[in-house]
Design a protein around this motif. Structure first.
Motif, mmCIF file in Angstrom:
data_model
loop_
_atom_site.group_PDB
_atom_site.id
_atom_site.type_symbol
_atom_site.label_atom_id
_atom_site.label_comp_id
_atom_site.label_asym_id
_atom_site.label_seq_id
_atom_site.Cartn_x
_atom_site.Cartn_y
_atom_site.Cartn_z
ATOM 1 N N ILE A 1 0.841 -1.200 0.000
ATOM 2 C CA ILE A 1 0.000 0.000 0.000
ATOM 3 C C ILE A 1 0.878 1.253 0.000
ATOM 4 O O ILE A 1 0.628 2.225 -0.716
ATOM 5 C CB ILE A 1 -0.955 0.006 1.216
ATOM 6 N N CYS A 2 1.952 1.194 0.796
ATOM 7 C CA CYS A 2 2.896 2.317 0.811
ATOM 8 C C CYS A 2 3.477 2.536 -0.581
ATOM 9 O O CYS A 2 3.603 3.665 -1.047
ATOM 10 C CB CYS A 2 4.039 2.051 1.788
ATOM 11 N N ALA A 3 3.821 1.425 -1.246
ATOM 12 C CA ALA A 3 4.420 1.527 -2.575
ATOM 13 C C ALA A 3 3.444 2.173 -3.550
ATOM 14 O O ALA A 3 3.826 3.021 -4.353
ATOM 15 C CB ALA A 3 4.842 0.157 -3.084
ATOM 16 N N VAL A 4 2.161 1.788 -3.464
ATOM 17 C CA VAL A 4 1.171 2.380 -4.362
ATOM 18 C C VAL A 4 1.008 3.854 -4.029
ATOM 19 O O VAL A 4 0.928 4.709 -4.902
ATOM 20 C CB VAL A 4 -0.197 1.663 -4.229
ATOM 21 N N PHE A 5 0.989 4.144 -2.721
ATOM 22 C CA PHE A 5 0.678 5.494 -2.285
ATOM 23 C C PHE A 5 1.760 6.495 -2.673
ATOM 24 O O PHE A 5 1.467 7.555 -3.214
ATOM 25 C CB PHE A 5 0.461 5.497 -0.771
ATOM 26 N N CYS A 6 3.028 6.160 -2.378
ATOM 27 C CA CYS A 6 4.059 7.173 -2.608
ATOM 28 C C CYS A 6 5.172 6.697 -3.543
ATOM 29 O O CYS A 6 6.172 7.386 -3.699
ATOM 30 C CB CYS A 6 4.647 7.638 -1.275
ATOM 31 N N GLY A 7 5.002 5.531 -4.164
ATOM 32 C CA GLY A 7 6.074 4.983 -5.004
ATOM 33 C C GLY A 7 6.470 5.901 -6.144
ATOM 34 O O GLY A 7 7.631 6.281 -6.289
ATOM 35 N N SER A 8 5.472 6.323 -6.951
ATOM 36 C CA SER A 8 5.824 7.092 -8.142
ATOM 37 C C SER A 8 6.260 8.509 -7.780
ATOM 38 O O SER A 8 7.070 9.109 -8.471
ATOM 39 C CB SER A 8 4.656 7.113 -9.129
ATOM 40 N N GLU A 9 5.723 9.033 -6.652
ATOM 41 C CA GLU A 9 6.169 10.358 -6.192
ATOM 42 C C GLU A 9 7.650 10.313 -5.851
ATOM 43 O O GLU A 9 8.424 11.206 -6.207
ATOM 44 C CB GLU A 9 5.387 10.772 -4.940
ATOM 45 N N LEU A 10 8.027 9.231 -5.177
ATOM 46 C CA LEU A 10 9.424 9.051 -4.772
ATOM 47 C C LEU A 10 10.314 8.981 -6.007
ATOM 48 O O LEU A 10 11.391 9.571 -6.052
ATOM 49 C CB LEU A 10 9.535 7.758 -3.971
ATOM 50 N N LEU A 11 9.832 8.284 -7.020
ATOM 51 C CA LEU A 11 10.601 8.161 -8.256
ATOM 52 C C LEU A 11 10.800 9.530 -8.888
ATOM 53 O O LEU A 11 11.889 9.864 -9.346
ATOM 54 C CB LEU A 11 9.887 7.247 -9.242
ATOM 55 N N ARG A 12 9.733 10.315 -8.903
ATOM 56 C CA ARG A 12 9.832 11.637 -9.522
ATOM 57 C C ARG A 12 10.835 12.490 -8.755
ATOM 58 O O ARG A 12 11.625 13.223 -9.322
ATOM 59 C CB ARG A 12 8.463 12.302 -9.541
ATOM 60 N N LEU A 13 10.778 12.364 -7.427
ATOM 61 C CA LEU A 13 11.683 13.132 -6.575
ATOM 62 C C LEU A 13 13.137 12.786 -6.859
ATOM 63 O O LEU A 13 14.013 13.637 -6.832
ATOM 64 C CB LEU A 13 11.354 12.833 -5.111
ATOM 65 N N MET A 14 13.387 11.514 -7.135
ATOM 66 C CA MET A 14 14.756 11.088 -7.385
ATOM 67 C C MET A 14 15.138 11.251 -8.844
ATOM 68 O O MET A 14 16.236 10.891 -9.257
ATOM 69 C CB MET A 14 14.943 9.628 -6.966
ATOM 70 N N GLY A 15 14.235 11.765 -9.652
ATOM 71 C CA GLY A 15 14.538 11.999 -11.051
ATOM 72 C C GLY A 15 14.651 10.730 -11.867
ATOM 73 O O GLY A 15 15.446 10.642 -12.789
ATOM 74 N N ILE A 16 13.849 9.728 -11.494
ATOM 75 C CA ILE A 16 13.908 8.465 -12.223
ATOM 76 C C ILE A 16 12.750 8.391 -13.209
ATOM 77 O O ILE A 16 11.600 8.616 -12.854
ATOM 78 C CB ILE A 16 13.849 7.266 -11.261
ATOM 79 N N ASP A 17 13.091 8.092 -14.433
ATOM 80 C CA ASP A 17 12.113 7.935 -15.485
ATOM 81 C C ASP A 17 11.411 6.594 -15.294
ATOM 82 O O ASP A 17 11.990 5.650 -14.771
ATOM 83 C CB ASP A 17 12.860 7.973 -16.830
ATOM 84 N N MET A 18 10.148 6.519 -15.718
ATOM 85 C CA MET A 18 9.430 5.241 -15.572
ATOM 86 C C MET A 18 10.089 4.139 -16.401
ATOM 87 O O MET A 18 10.107 2.965 -16.010
ATOM 88 C CB MET A 18 7.982 5.451 -16.007
ATOM 89 N N ASN A 19 10.650 4.531 -17.537
ATOM 90 C CA ASN A 19 11.268 3.521 -18.409
ATOM 91 C C ASN A 19 12.497 2.901 -17.762
ATOM 92 O O ASN A 19 12.716 1.693 -17.838
ATOM 93 C CB ASN A 19 11.656 4.144 -19.748
ATOM 94 N N THR A 20 13.301 3.741 -17.098
ATOM 95 C CA THR A 20 14.485 3.175 -16.442
ATOM 96 C C THR A 20 14.070 2.309 -15.268
ATOM 97 O O THR A 20 14.713 1.314 -14.962
ATOM 98 C CB THR A 20 15.443 4.264 -15.957
ATOM 99 N N PHE A 21 12.958 2.693 -14.622
ATOM 100 C CA PHE A 21 12.477 1.856 -13.532
ATOM 101 C C PHE A 21 12.026 0.504 -14.064
ATOM 102 O O PHE A 21 12.212 -0.518 -13.414
ATOM 103 C CB PHE A 21 11.325 2.542 -12.792
ATOM 104 N N ARG A 22 11.461 0.523 -15.274
ATOM 105 C CA ARG A 22 11.087 -0.760 -15.892
ATOM 106 C C ARG A 22 12.325 -1.616 -16.095
ATOM 107 O O ARG A 22 12.318 -2.814 -15.821
ATOM 108 C CB ARG A 22 10.409 -0.511 -17.236
#
Lengths: 207, 203
Positions: B56-77
């Motif tokens: 639930i935590c991952a759903v809630f703040c996962g993508s926000e955290l990624l944006r904060l760290m400057g990670i593209d969704m593609n690289t996360f893939r």
């Protein structure tokens, strides 16, 4: 006077965003699983000193340093990315037993993380180096140059503070917490490292 | 409505294969074989609760955290694909399964049960990617629903496994693990390819 302060603040926030101390200390917790609070602070201090040294060298030499050594920031980006990739991989798959906390065995041989991957590329990475260089290039007169130095010093001070606080609070982190934290942040770090390598490679590709 | 429902089903299946409940539950049963059935069920319940919290935590703040760290969704893939591929590879060619002894029941709850057995990197990354792919409001809601459904699946699977564990043959467990290993390896490579293609497109 107000202008000067605003200039300094702009420089500082620019550097703060690129090196983002909160994320750095979070990663630090992830890579020091199994450390005691004292060991953490020891490692952090050593890493901070080296990072300050790197930043100082960059400030003094400026762009010339890359001409002398013959690398570009994109090359540093790839190197940093690969280092972080290995770190992330060990964070994800390391088998530091949680059950060991009771046995109190402390003679575990660890690799020294203070230079790599702590000082470079976690505290001072390619991003920090290149943005410092840009700030330096943008400074037109001696006063502004002085502010660049001041901003860099302030950033190191911020790092020092952040590391001090996290080491202090890490007293209450249970080993289980740090292991889980390391696994979860390892996943993010792996993505970050891939991002760095990709950025570096893109920089080398002909436009 | 049916599109959203399809979204839920695909997401559910994705997380299902990525978190691999059947081999996970079986691995747990084999790890916790030293516990009494009652204790085993108790520990499994707690582990599922912790894993739910993580996801639930991952759903809630996962993508926000990624944006904060400057990670593209593609690289996360790409990164998620690497991790999943590794898990699949380990399931196909296990290194040592005998090292997981000499632990008490309570120490199993968080690791290895909740993380990484139930909510592993695979599940976490597929949940974050699922969240980023959700466009409409009901779809975002369905991501949470999918997480809860997965946890319910785990709960039921644990219940069945704990009550049936004495009848399960090691060969059966092995076959399931290998089958899921192949699936996970395939998913990992698909994720990586998607990521690389996405990166190339964005140039």
């Amino acid at each position: 006077m107000v202008e000067d302060i605003r200039y300094l603040l702009a420089l500082y926030s620019k550097l703060f965003v690129t090196c983002s101390p909160p994320i750095t200390v979070a990663l630090f917790i992830g890579m020091t699983q199994g450390y005691t609070a004292e060991e953490r602070w020891e490692t952090a201090r050593k890493g901070l000193k080296i990072a300050a040294g790197i930043l100082l060298t960059v400030l003094i030499c400026g762009n010339r340093i890359f001409e002398i050594v013959g690398v570009a920031t994109d090359g540093l980006r790839i190197a940093g990315g690969l280092i972080l990739c290995r770190l992330a991989w060990t964070m994800l798959h390391s088998n530091i037993e949680i059950a060991d906390e009771t046995s109190g065995e402390k003679s575990v041989k660890r690799e020294d993380i203070s230079v790599v991957p702590l000082a470079f590329p976690t505290i001072v990475g390619a991003g920090t180096i290149s943005s410092t260089l840009i700030c330096k290039a943008d400074a037109t007169n001696t006063k502004e140059l002085l502010y660049v130095w001041l901003a860099a010093g302030l950033i190191m001070l911020t790092f020092y503070l952040f590391f001090y606080l996290i080491c202090f609070f890490s007293r209450w982190f249970t080993p289980t917490f740090t292991v889980i934290f390391a696994r979860l942040s390892g996943l993010l770090l792996l993505a970050m490292s891939v991002q760095l390598v990709v950025c570096g490679v893109m920089g080398f590709l002909p436009k | 409505m049916s599109v959203d429902f399809d979204f839920l089903i695909t997401l559910y299946l994705k997380i299902f294969t990525a978190s691999a409940p059947i081999p996970g539950v079986m691995m747990y049963v084999s790890i916790a074989s030293f516990l009494t059935p009652r204790e085993r069920w108790r520990v499994a319940q707690k582990g599922t609760a912790v894993a739910t919290f993580i996801l639930i935590c991952a759903v809630f703040c996962g993508s926000e955290l990624l944006r904060l760290m400057g990670i593209d969704m593609n690289t996360f893939r790409v990164a998620g694909g690497l991790v999943l591929g590794k898990i699949g590879w380990d399931m196909l060619y296990p290194k040592d399964s005998a090292s997981e002894s000499s632990v008490s029941g309570k120490s199993l709850i968080v690791t290895p049960l909740a993380f990484p057995l139930i909510a592993g990197p695979g599940a976490v990354s597929s949940v974050i990617i699922g969240q980023s792919e959700a466009v409409t409001v009901p779809q975002k809601f369905y991501v949470y629903a999918a997480v809860l459904l997965i946890m319910l699946t785990f709960y039921i699977a644990f219940y069945i496994a704990c009550s049936l564990s004495k009848y399960m043959k090691p060969v059966f467990i092995q076959i399931c693990t290998k089958l899921f290993g192949i699936l996970i390896l395939a998913i990992g490579f698909k994720l990586m390819t998607f990521g690389v293609v996405g990166l190339l497109k964005s140039v």
